[in-house]
Design an enzyme around this catalytic site. Sequence first.
Site, PDB file in Angstrom:
ATOM      1  N   PHE A  97       0.848  -1.055   0.134  1.00 35.05           N
ATOM      2  CA  PHE A  97      -0.032  -0.128   0.154  1.00 35.05           C
ATOM      3  C   PHE A  97       0.776   1.263   0.028  1.00 35.05           C
ATOM      4  CE2 PHE A  97      -2.108  -3.634   2.182  1.00 35.05           C
ATOM      5  CZ  PHE A  97      -3.224  -3.579   1.747  1.00 35.05           C
ATOM      6  N   SER A 152      -6.645  -7.449  -1.553  1.00 35.86           N
ATOM      7  CA  SER A 152      -6.179  -6.878  -0.150  1.00 35.86           C
ATOM      8  C   SER A 152      -6.922  -5.483   0.018  1.00 35.86           C
ATOM      9  CB  SER A 152      -4.683  -6.851  -0.115  1.00 35.86           C
ATOM     10  OG  SER A 152      -4.254  -8.288  -0.016  1.00 35.86           O
ATOM     11  N   CYS A 194      -3.788  -5.151   6.516  1.00 39.04           N
ATOM     12  CA  CYS A 194      -4.000  -5.860   5.383  1.00 39.04           C
ATOM     13  C   CYS A 194      -4.885  -6.868   5.514  1.00 39.04           C
ATOM     14  CB  CYS A 194      -2.742  -6.080   4.751  1.00 39.04           C
ATOM     15  SG  CYS A 194      -2.816  -7.100   3.117  1.00 39.04           S
ATOM     16  N   THR A 203      -8.251  -9.438   3.671  1.00 35.59           N
ATOM     17  CA  THR A 203      -8.563 -10.154   2.213  1.00 35.59           C
ATOM     18  C   THR A 203      -9.842 -10.068   2.141  1.00 35.59           C
ATOM     19  OG1 THR A 203      -6.722 -11.816   2.441  1.00 35.59           O
ATOM     20  CG2 THR A 203      -8.538 -12.269   0.998  1.00 35.59           C
ATOM     21  N   HIS A 229       1.132  -4.420   7.575  1.00 42.46           N
ATOM     22  CA  HIS A 229       1.305  -5.436   8.885  1.00 42.46           C
ATOM     23  C   HIS A 229       1.789  -4.494   9.967  1.00 42.46           C
ATOM     24  CE1 HIS A 229       3.038  -8.463   5.651  1.00 42.46           C
ATOM     25  NE2 HIS A 229       1.611  -8.364   5.524  1.00 42.46           N
TER      26      HIS A 229
END
Length: 228
Positions: A2, A47, A54, A56, A108
């Site tokens: 991102f 994502s 992050c 899904t 993360h």
Amino acid sequence: MFTGIVETIGTVSSLIPQDDTTTGGGGTSLTISNAAPILTDVHLGDSISVNGTCLTVTAFDNDSFKVGVAPETLRRTNLGSLTVGSSVNLERAVAGHVRFGGHFVQGHVDTIATILSKTPDGNAVTFRFQPRDKDVLMYIVEKGYVTVDGASLTVVAVSDDWFEVMLVAYTQEKIVTAAKPVGGEVNIEVDMTGKYIEKQVKAYLGGARGFMLESLVEKIVERKLAQK
């Protein structure tokens, strides 16, 4: 991957605990509405960054999408404190053809931080954050980048216990962090560059070259003793 440029703010419309180990084992099924601007090209399995995390996509329609949040994610981020009606920062994973306006963000989360203070400065506001895991402060440098709830922000000050960022008027309107009170919590992801540099330096100084680190320490000690 991102950019840390928040595309839109969504609203949590459903939170369903997943107690059955076959469907999540203590996680949560999260539905986020008011997300139409980022769903024009969405696909199952894509994502999306939710407050810098992050996640899904497991289902979607024209206005909302659903994601599963694992127990570990709930423990390490502020997603576990969300309730129906909570606002969240949203960003799609970066595409290869777009201009890169922020910095490299993995989605993360490294730690949660508490808002210690909010200090107005003209039409801007300086936020001071205290990380739960103080070790992340070694990767945060003045004028460097840090990701706060998924938003790429510039560090204006840092100490051994806290760091500060300044939100200009435009940014205050575009991210959820601006509305959070003192004592509120945010997700923090530090610049990954510092982590890679640290790992390479440790690899160089350790292992077969471990004697180099020992020699360096000895020289520093000798110099300090000679000054006395």
